[in-house]
Enzyme design. Structure first.
Site, PDB file in Angstrom:
ATOM      1  N   HIS A  20       0.791  -1.260   0.073  1.00  0.00           N
ATOM      2  CA  HIS A  20       0.178  -0.013   0.003  1.00  0.00           C
ATOM      3  C   HIS A  20       0.788   1.289  -0.007  1.00  0.00           C
ATOM      4  O   HIS A  20       0.589   2.273  -0.683  1.00  0.00           O
ATOM      5  CB  HIS A  20      -0.884   0.185   1.360  1.00  0.00           C
ATOM      6  CG  HIS A  20      -1.853  -1.068   1.485  1.00  0.00           C
ATOM      7  ND1 HIS A  20      -1.753  -1.784   2.290  1.00  0.00           N
ATOM      8  CD2 HIS A  20      -3.116  -1.370   0.686  1.00  0.00           C
ATOM      9  CE1 HIS A  20      -3.106  -2.517   2.323  1.00  0.00           C
ATOM     10  NE2 HIS A  20      -3.440  -2.480   1.229  1.00  0.00           N
ATOM     11  N   LYS A  44     -15.966  -7.741   4.060  1.00  0.00           N
ATOM     12  CA  LYS A  44     -14.907  -7.934   4.835  1.00  0.00           C
ATOM     13  C   LYS A  44     -15.377  -7.606   6.577  1.00  0.00           C
ATOM     14  O   LYS A  44     -16.154  -6.844   6.781  1.00  0.00           O
ATOM     15  CB  LYS A  44     -13.732  -7.181   4.803  1.00  0.00           C
ATOM     16  CG  LYS A  44     -13.043  -7.384   3.376  1.00  0.00           C
ATOM     17  CD  LYS A  44     -11.792  -6.914   3.266  1.00  0.00           C
ATOM     18  CE  LYS A  44     -10.809  -7.028   1.892  1.00  0.00           C
ATOM     19  NZ  LYS A  44      -9.912  -6.413   1.771  1.00  0.00           N
ATOM     20  N   ARG A  93      -2.375  -6.165  -8.343  1.00  0.00           N
ATOM     21  CA  ARG A  93      -1.249  -7.053  -7.953  1.00  0.00           C
ATOM     22  C   ARG A  93      -1.078  -8.055  -8.965  1.00  0.00           C
ATOM     23  O   ARG A  93       0.091  -8.633  -9.423  1.00  0.00           O
ATOM     24  CB  ARG A  93      -1.312  -7.817  -6.667  1.00  0.00           C
ATOM     25  CG  ARG A  93      -0.846  -6.857  -5.335  1.00  0.00           C
ATOM     26  CD  ARG A  93      -1.420  -7.224  -4.110  1.00  0.00           C
ATOM     27  NE  ARG A  93      -2.861  -7.601  -4.157  1.00  0.00           N
ATOM     28  CZ  ARG A  93      -3.758  -8.069  -3.376  1.00  0.00           C
ATOM     29  NH1 ARG A  93      -3.037  -8.129  -1.971  1.00  0.00           N
ATOM     30  NH2 ARG A  93      -4.811  -8.132  -3.471  1.00  0.00           N
ATOM     31  N   SER A 131      -2.940  -7.679   3.110  1.00  0.00           N
ATOM     32  CA  SER A 131      -3.154  -7.344   4.512  1.00  0.00           C
ATOM     33  C   SER A 131      -3.434  -8.814   5.106  1.00  0.00           C
ATOM     34  O   SER A 131      -2.959  -9.121   6.432  1.00  0.00           O
ATOM     35  CB  SER A 131      -4.425  -6.651   4.796  1.00  0.00           C
ATOM     36  OG  SER A 131      -3.956  -5.383   4.191  1.00  0.00           O
TER      37      SER A 131
END
Ligand code: PNS
Length: 167
Positions: A20, A44, A93, A131
């Site tokens: 990040h 989430k 990514r 994360s």
């Protein structure tokens, strides 16, 4: 008259990783001002409270003068419109990120047509980083020093080994 080019960099940042930080750093060079926006992803459940995520972001972006942190309460497109931001910056990514990010970019464009979603490709060393990977390693007592900023390393370790959450 010059108009300030403002970008918004939304995400969960649960917690903020070196991946990040790399994206935020690069965005800060492309735009006059960048707001890193701690946002809610309805899919989430979070390990860190909003206040903790904000604090960690403030710590790791302290040295970047044109970056600030804010919290998103509602829809991203509404925030972008209100702030007159010209771009939403996201990191990509791998191909696996693409479909979801593409869907969000199209939805946001439909909701507010005057901002572009700009995808920055992650640097090679952060390709595998997320994360969730950081949380999983830390919760088993593994070494996360290669994945997060040294300035928040102990906060993350402390928090994830205790597993307490207040919101
Ligand atoms: O880091 P994440 O979890 O991939 O970030 C996703 C996030 C939080 C940026 C996204 O879920 C979001 O923008 N949430 C805010 C609410 C919203 O506007 N949802 C519609 C997006 S199309």
């Amino acid at each position: 008259m010059t108009t300030e080019k403002l970008a918004v960099c939304p995400g969960s940042f649960d917690p903020v990783t070196l991946g990040h930080i790399d994206i935020i750093n690069r965005a800060s060079k492309l735009f006059d001002r960048v707001i890193v926006l701690v946002s809610i992803n309805a899919a989430k459940t979070y390990s860190f409270t909003t206040a903790e995520r904000v604090k960690m972001l403030e710590t790791v972006t302290k040295g970047i003068p044109n970056v600030e942190i804010d919290v998103l309460e509602g829809l991203l497109a509404d925030y972008v419109r209100e702030k007159k931001a010209i771009a939403i910056v996201k990191g990509l990514r791998a191909v696996s990120d693409f479909e979801y990010e593409f869907q969000m970019a199209l939805a946001n464009k439909k909701l507010y047509a005057d901002a572009e979603t700009v995808f920055l490709t992650t640097s090679a060393e952060n390709m595998y980083l997320s994360s969730s990977v950081v949380k999983q390693i830390a919760s088993f007592g593994g070494d996360i020093s290669h994945f997060v900023s040294p300035s928040i390393l102990y906060d993350i370790k402390d928090r994830l080994t205790k597993q307490v959450k207040t919101d």
